[in-house]
Design an enzyme around this catalytic site. Sequence first.
Site, PDB file in Angstrom:
ATOM      1  N   LYS A 223       0.897  -1.214  -0.162  1.00 21.79           N
ATOM      2  CA  LYS A 223      -0.071  -0.082  -0.098  1.00 21.79           C
ATOM      3  C   LYS A 223       0.836   1.312   0.072  1.00 21.79           C
ATOM      4  O   LYS A 223       1.844   1.363   0.288  1.00 21.79           O
ATOM      5  CB  LYS A 223      -1.013   0.009   1.216  1.00 21.79           C
ATOM      6  CG  LYS A 223      -2.137  -0.806   0.822  1.00 21.79           C
ATOM      7  CD  LYS A 223      -3.413  -0.830   1.855  1.00 21.79           C
ATOM      8  CE  LYS A 223      -4.463  -1.897   1.315  1.00 21.79           C
ATOM      9  NZ  LYS A 223      -5.385  -1.897   2.300  1.00 21.79           N
ATOM     10  N   ARG A 257      -3.657 -10.027   4.782  1.00 18.15           N
ATOM     11  CA  ARG A 257      -4.328 -10.062   3.292  1.00 18.15           C
ATOM     12  C   ARG A 257      -3.087  -9.432   2.585  1.00 18.15           C
ATOM     13  O   ARG A 257      -2.829  -8.572   2.671  1.00 18.15           O
ATOM     14  CB  ARG A 257      -5.422  -9.003   3.139  1.00 18.15           C
ATOM     15  CG  ARG A 257      -6.224  -8.979   2.002  1.00 18.15           C
ATOM     16  CD  ARG A 257      -7.300  -8.243   2.017  1.00 18.15           C
ATOM     17  NE  ARG A 257      -7.938  -8.221   0.608  1.00 18.15           N
ATOM     18  CZ  ARG A 257      -7.557  -7.422  -0.195  1.00 18.15           C
ATOM     19  NH1 ARG A 257      -6.405  -6.325  -0.094  1.00 18.15           N
ATOM     20  NH2 ARG A 257      -8.070  -7.330  -1.398  1.00 18.15           N
TER      21      ARG A 257
END
Length: 284
Positions: A223, A257
Amino acid sequence: MANHPALDFSLPRLMAIVNVTPDSFSDGGLLYKGNAIDVDKVAQRLQGLIAEGADIIDIGGESTRPGAAAVSLQEELDRVVPVVEWLSRETDVAISVDTSSPEVMLEAADKGAHLINDVRALSRDGALQAVASTELTVCLMHMQGMPATMQNNPHYLHVVNEVSQYLQERIAVCLEEGITANKIIVDPGFGFGKTLEHNLSLLRQLPEVCRLGFPVLAGMSRKAMIGHLLGRELHERLPASLGLGMLALERGAKILRVHDVAATRDIIDLFVAINNNSNAIICE
Ligand code: PT1
């Protein structure tokens, strides 16, 4: 369908990301043949993820990264359903569907999914009732705003308290609707309407989120927070993703995740070995 063994969180679990979106920031449309998904290619990818050690496969047909546009219901169904069907028929991996649409939830449940991963925490009309009717496990995530605009000036007085309180409210609504406590997972939603400082506070104080009493999922893989912290481009974010994953495990996360399955399998196995076999070697 009964709960899947991989949804027992006495051990931490690895959730592998499969984006079936033509604009995905990891798959970059590789799973598409023109405008339709290429089921053979997807199958190959899925088999690879399972061989690398995925416990759960998370299938998403709507991009929710910052700036992403909405997708039509039909488009989402066309993307997700064939993948759920294939996984259910050909494998025994736990199947998660990343969706906010009640219609997709019901269809996924019917085709053999085990988990509904909703970045909108069942806030769409009918979503709560849909999940309650299926008896599937659900992941409730916190987001401030909506994907298209959520990174325009996110604001909190106390990010950890506000995120925890929101999750607590969504948990209460689920319990009221008849979803049982053992079917609920929570997620602070890293990168969803959060500045770098907000994300760091949430990771630092992840034990606070764990204190809600539900398994916590952490999604930080590749991210923008890594880009902001270290100046790394997308393809350079694996080492930091692993480091953040290990920090999340240390702070109580039960599900990571991630995009990079083999590497994350190693850090989860290390974490489990160090924490569960701590008395295996007796020093003289
Ligand atoms: C997540 C998550 C998700 N993330 C759950 N589901 C995405 N439960 C999709 C960035 O800052 O963390 N938890 N489903 C992907 N969304 C993003 C958001 C991708 C932010 C990238 C960023 O780069």
